[in-house]
Enzyme design. Structure first.
Site, PDB file in Angstrom:
ATOM      1  N   GLY A  27     105.256   8.256  64.792  1.00  0.00           N
ATOM      2  CA  GLY A  27     105.638   7.440  66.203  1.00  0.00           C
ATOM      3  C   GLY A  27     105.026   6.108  66.235  1.00  0.00           C
ATOM      4  N   GLN A  32     102.071  -1.276  70.669  1.00  0.00           N
ATOM      5  CA  GLN A  32     101.315  -1.536  69.201  1.00  0.00           C
ATOM      6  C   GLN A  32     102.002  -2.608  68.373  1.00  0.00           C
ATOM      7  OE1 GLN A  32     101.980   2.971  68.227  1.00  0.00           O
ATOM      8  NE2 GLN A  32     100.165   2.330  67.274  1.00  0.00           N
ATOM      9  N   CYS A  74      96.377   7.051  63.962  1.00  0.00           N
ATOM     10  CA  CYS A  74      97.099   6.296  64.622  1.00  0.00           C
ATOM     11  C   CYS A  74      97.216   5.036  63.923  1.00  0.00           C
ATOM     12  CB  CYS A  74      96.208   5.861  65.801  1.00  0.00           C
ATOM     13  SG  CYS A  74      97.413   4.593  67.171  1.00  0.00           S
ATOM     14  N   LEU A  75      98.494   4.438  63.793  1.00  0.00           N
ATOM     15  CA  LEU A  75      98.904   3.224  62.926  1.00  0.00           C
ATOM     16  C   LEU A  75      98.023   2.049  63.589  1.00  0.00           C
ATOM     17  CD1 LEU A  75     102.644   3.272  62.626  1.00  0.00           C
ATOM     18  CD2 LEU A  75     100.776   4.193  61.321  1.00  0.00           C
ATOM     19  N   HIS A 116     100.627  11.366  72.537  1.00  0.00           N
ATOM     20  CA  HIS A 116      99.904  10.246  71.795  1.00  0.00           C
ATOM     21  C   HIS A 116     100.807   8.990  72.138  1.00  0.00           C
ATOM     22  CE1 HIS A 116      97.751   8.444  68.027  1.00  0.00           C
ATOM     23  NE2 HIS A 116      98.690   7.503  68.315  1.00  0.00           N
ATOM     24  N   GLU A 117     102.196   8.940  71.969  1.00  0.00           N
ATOM     25  CA  GLU A 117     102.844   7.756  71.935  1.00  0.00           C
ATOM     26  C   GLU A 117     102.933   7.388  73.499  1.00  0.00           C
ATOM     27  OE1 GLU A 117     103.275   6.219  69.548  1.00  0.00           O
ATOM     28  OE2 GLU A 117     102.894   7.840  68.104  1.00  0.00           O
ATOM     29  N   HIS A 120     100.015   5.383  74.517  1.00  0.00           N
ATOM     30  CA  HIS A 120     100.124   3.982  74.041  1.00  0.00           C
ATOM     31  C   HIS A 120     100.605   3.123  75.316  1.00  0.00           C
ATOM     32  CE1 HIS A 120      98.441   3.667  70.103  1.00  0.00           C
ATOM     33  NE2 HIS A 120      99.247   4.616  69.533  1.00  0.00           N
TER      34      HIS A 120
HETATM   35 CO    CO Z   1      99.042   5.780  67.996  1.00  0.00          CO
END
Ligand code: CO
Length: 156
Positions: A27, A32, A74-75, A116-117, A120
């Site tokens: 995701g 981000q 997480c990225l 989670h997404e 963000h």
């Molecule tokens: Co993330």
């Protein structure tokens, strides 16, 4: 959406999927990649059966009382993982890339990924769901990794 906006969004979505698959991740949310849009992309399927979803203006419309704990990463916080507890099931309403109203309902990994997404989009990271102690541990480790990386780059 105007035609120019539409092309810009499609271009953004293509770049986000490329970034996500390359990471690899399941995701990615627009904030981000520095874009202040309420948009996220997800794909939980294995590489050979890609099932991309684009979620525009997504909203959680129902959550289960039951909770579930899974490890998240997480990225935006490379190589950091922690157990996060969230509602076990969620239902999300959103617009797809063609502007059609859709709903997705999930449990397990999908439920965690959706929450989670969507977090963000409100500037919330998975570490914000942890105790201050655990969060600080992770953020300190992240800062240390970052410093080590800069050191290595400087030595070259
Ligand atoms: Co993330």
């Amino acid at each position: 959406m105007a035609a120019a906006d539409d092309a810009a969004v499609r271009d953004l979505v293509a770049r986000m999927f490329a970034t996500m698959y390359h990471a690899p991740g399941i995701g990615l949310a627009a904030p981000q990649v520095g874009v202040a849009l309420r948009l996220a992309v997800i794909d939980l399927a294995p590489d050979d059966k890609r099932t991309p979803h684009v979620l525009i203006n997504p909203e959680i419309v129902a959550v289960s009382k039951e909770l579930a704990t899974r490890e998240e990463g997480c990225l935006s916080l490379p190589n950091m993982y922690a157990d996060v507890t969230r509602p076990a099931q969620v239902k999300v309403r959103y617009l797809d890339i063609d502007g059609a109203r859709r709903e997705i309902q999930g449990d397990g990994l999908l439920a965690a990924c959706l929450q989670h997404e969507l977090d963000h989009l409100d500037g919330v990271l998975f570490v914000d769901h942890l105790s201050a102690l655990k969060r600080n541990m992770i953020l300190r480790k992240l800062a240390k990794d970052q410093k080590a990386k800069e050191q290595t780059a400087g030595d070259r």
